[in-house]
Design an enzyme around this catalytic site. Structure first.
Site, mmCIF file in Angstrom:
data_model
loop_
_atom_site.group_PDB
_atom_site.id
_atom_site.type_symbol
_atom_site.label_atom_id
_atom_site.label_comp_id
_atom_site.label_asym_id
_atom_site.label_seq_id
_atom_site.Cartn_x
_atom_site.Cartn_y
_atom_site.Cartn_z
ATOM 1 N N GLY A 1 1.365 -10.737 14.453
ATOM 2 C CA GLY A 1 1.801 -11.609 13.369
ATOM 3 C C GLY A 1 0.898 -12.806 13.195
ATOM 4 N N GLY B 1 -0.372 -12.350 7.812
ATOM 5 C CA GLY B 1 -1.320 -13.460 7.902
ATOM 6 C C GLY B 1 -0.707 -14.654 8.626
ATOM 7 N N GLY C 1 -4.234 -8.276 12.973
ATOM 8 C CA GLY C 1 -4.077 -7.535 11.728
ATOM 9 C C GLY C 1 -4.912 -8.102 10.599
ATOM 10 N N THR C 2 -4.247 -8.881 9.746
ATOM 11 C CA THR C 2 -4.872 -9.398 8.525
ATOM 12 C C THR C 2 -6.194 -10.124 8.780
ATOM 13 O OG1 THR C 2 -2.653 -9.581 7.640
ATOM 14 C CG2 THR C 2 -4.354 -10.818 6.492
ATOM 15 N N ASN D 1 6.533 3.779 13.571
ATOM 16 C CA ASN D 1 6.629 2.776 12.513
ATOM 17 C C ASN D 1 7.984 2.902 11.806
ATOM 18 O OD1 ASN D 1 6.345 1.130 10.297
ATOM 19 N ND2 ASN D 1 4.429 2.034 9.593
ATOM 20 N N ILE E 1 5.658 -8.360 15.097
ATOM 21 C CA ILE E 1 6.488 -7.877 13.999
ATOM 22 C C ILE E 1 5.650 -7.131 12.953
ATOM 23 C CG2 ILE E 1 8.217 -9.683 14.181
ATOM 24 C CD1 ILE E 1 6.809 -11.230 11.948
ATOM 25 N N ASN E 2 6.326 -6.257 12.204
ATOM 26 C CA ASN E 2 5.720 -5.726 10.979
ATOM 27 C C ASN E 2 5.805 -6.830 9.917
ATOM 28 O OD1 ASN E 2 4.824 -3.992 8.845
ATOM 29 N ND2 ASN E 2 5.657 -2.230 9.941
ATOM 30 N N VAL F 1 0.839 -1.201 0.000
ATOM 31 C CA VAL F 1 0.000 0.000 0.000
ATOM 32 C C VAL F 1 0.873 1.248 0.000
ATOM 33 C CG1 VAL F 1 -1.684 1.315 1.345
ATOM 34 C CG2 VAL F 1 -1.984 -1.151 1.030
ATOM 35 N N CYS G 1 7.977 -0.172 7.953
ATOM 36 C CA CYS G 1 7.167 -0.368 6.752
ATOM 37 C C CYS G 1 8.077 -0.722 5.575
ATOM 38 C CB CYS G 1 6.369 0.892 6.412
ATOM 39 S SG CYS G 1 5.479 0.704 4.846
#
Lengths: 269, 301
Positions: free
Chosen positions: B243, B217, B265-266, B127, B191-192, B71, B130
């Site tokens: 995560g 994911g 998240g996902t 952040n 984690i990112n 994104v 990214c």
């Protein structure tokens, strides 16, 4: 207008063409009001390969029987799994999502669908007819196998057919159909299909001075405006197809005013 | 009823379930599905000093048990956030945490300083991880020196709880965690996404316009668990685990590995109600295991 998550039950799975299935699903509670052009995010049951939900246009809504239908073309593993689901299967769906077609138009209107892009047009044609419109509908596909739901369309609209290989209707792309010579006589065009077709329809409409709305099929993750993955470049910048579309007036889309190849942003390695 | 409350530095959370930045919009996208106030906290979409359009479409690729995104921090910028988004966030009765991003240290500092003045933003998440921007982002989070430098600079202007979100795309995440702790971070989140790639074999091209993107994911969960375990053993700061968390069992695993709280998240993309399902599931787990508090689980491995 609020969105719901429903465990729908598949009442009927019919196959209008070799690659197509129509799933007629019963809602567990009263259907929310849906507008033509809106879509649902459908979870693929017990699937290890289809991780994300799949977006499908609302193909038909029957408030009396409390059913909602989806037209599914089997293109990948997710859609293949969905197409093969037996009646009675529970289908989890989030809907109604996005913004649909503008319904208050002067007559006459022309609906143009290509392949699976006819999906939202049946619901649109039925709604327009209910509102007293005479609806003209041009449906196109690669071959006769891609022309599905024709009897359903004929109940509500004046139908014109075209195939690229000439196996049914006039031969050629939708924009080569003879109805396009009379395009200036329409007040608005509503189209859904592959991006190349939509761009061609948009250009023809512009040349004829006819307003044109298209329903885009960008890949999505969430469908509710959270992930920002499905964006299209508009005159106001990148906008989510899932919340600000999937229906856009082509005048709002950047780069749609002149002929060009279908945009493919991915570089060649 | 078991006690789900937990603390992260000065933040008292009603429960340890929060939402990960970039997967939950500004909360209102989910208000048809859940009561936002039932969450432990909401980490809203990243804010940068200037508006950003993000990367061109396609930005997403579905992969085995996960997805890639590129994104690229699309957001309307700091001024818009303060004028138009913040007033709506003030209506949400839980911790609202701003994710602060930038391409220069000055950019991070500017956003952090402004966020410090917003009462309803109770913490920021820096952040530095990214993977989808050409400048800044992960570049800060993959070197000990720059991670330390940006944390220290933001610490000077930000008096409230400072969370730093770590990148997994490093040789030793413990080294980065230590540097960030030295720089004055109060909490670590990890984690990112993992830098990754998807290819369309038929088209013989990458799927993403940026070629590479960030993997998230369930596919990343074992990597995230390992890193949370390593970091929580090595650094004394509270850790937020992120995560691939999709259900209460996943969340419990992160608590056992050392996380005091978690971010979902996902999974929000697949089930918009997953966060409230997880809160309920944690309660059930505690009852089943005769535990009074969720805190008893933290770091017990």
């Amino acid at each position: 207008m609020s969105k719901v998550i429903h465990d729908l039950i598949i009442l009927e799975n019919r196959q209008p063409g070799p690659e197509y299935h129509v799933l007629v699903c019963k809602a567990p509670e009263t259907l929310p009001v849906c507008y033509p052009g809106q879509f649902a995010e459908v979870a693929v049951p017990s699937s290890t390969h289809a991780f994300l939900r799949r977006p499908f246009s609302i193909h038909n809504v029957d408030y009396q029987n409390n059913t909602i239908s989806f037209l599914i073309k089997m293109v990948g593993q997710g859609t293949r799994t969905l197409g093969q689901l037996p009646t009675g299967t529970v289908l989890n769906a989030i809907y109604p999502l996005g913004k649909g077609f503008s319904l208050n138009q002067a007559e006459p209107v022309l609906l143009v669908g290509g392949g699976c892009g006819i999906a939202p047009l049946l619901f649109l044609a039925k709604t327009l007819k209910l509102n007293g419109y005479t609806v003209h509908c041009l449906l196109g596909g690669r071959s006769a196998d891609d022309l599905v739901e024709i009897p359903e369309f004929r109940e509500t609209a004046e139908v014109y057919l075209t195939t690229e290989d000439g196996t049914q209707g006039e031969k050629g792309f939708v924009t080569q159909h003879s109805i396009f010579r009379e395009l200036a006589g329409f007040t608005r065009v509503f189209a859904c299909g592959p991006e190349g077709m939509l761009r061609a329809v948009a250009l023809a409409s512009r040349a004829a001075g006819v307003s044109c709305e298209v329903s885009l099929e960008n890949n999505m993750a969430c469908g509710i405006g959270a992930c920002l993955c499905c964006v299209v470049e508009t005159r106001k910048g990148n906008r989510c197809v899932c919340t600000e579309g999937p229906v856009f007036n082509v005048l709002d889309l950047k780069g749609w005013e002149s002929p060009q190849e279908v945009a493919d942003n991915c570089p060649v390695i | 009823m078991p006690d789900l409350s937990t603390t992260l530095h000065q933040l008292s959370l009603k429960n340890p379930v929060m939402t990960a930045s970039g997967t939950f919009g500004y909360g209102k996208e989910f208000s048809d599905f859940i009561d936002l106030a039932s969450l432990g906290g909401i980490i809203v979409k990243a804010t940068t000093s200037e508006p950003r359009e993000g990367n061109p479409y396609p930005r997403m690729a579905e992969t085995a048990s996960g997805m890639l995104n590129s994104v690229g921090l699309q957001n309307k910028g700091l001024d818009y956030f303060v004028k138009h988004i913040y007033p709506e966030l003030q209506q949400i009765n839980t911790h609202i945490i701003a994710n602060v991003s930038g391409s220069t240290i000055e950019g991070y500092v500017e956003v952090a300083e402004k966020m410090a003045g917003l009462d309803h933003i109770t913490a920021i998440e820096l952040n530095i991880s990214c993977p989808n921007v050409k400048q800044g982002g992960m570049a800060f989070g993959t070197s000990v020196t720059s991670a330390l430098e940006v944390t220290r600079a933001v610490r000077k202007v930000y008096p409230k709880t400072l969370i730093v979100k770590l990148s997994p795309n490093v040789t030793s995440i413990v080294d980065i965690a230590r540097a960030v702790a030295d720089g004055g971070a109060d909490v670590l989140s990890l984690i990112n996404t993992l830098l990754a790639m998807a290819i369309d074999a038929e088209k013989r091209r990458p799927v993403l316009s940026t070629v590479t993107g960030g993997l998230s994911g369930p596919a990343v969960k074992p990597v995230a668990l390992r890193m949370v375990w390593q970091v929580s053993k090595a650094v004394k700061l509270p850790v937020i685990g992120i995560g691939g968390i999709c259900n209460a069992t996943d969340a419990i695993e992160f608590f056992l590995a050392g996380a005091s709280a978690i971010q979902v998240g996902t999974a929000n993309f697949i089930n918009p109600r997953v966060t409230t399902d997880i809160i309920k599931g944690i309660e059930d787990y505690l009852l089943r295991h005769n535990l009074q508090t969720v805190r008893e689980l933290v770091g017990s491995i």
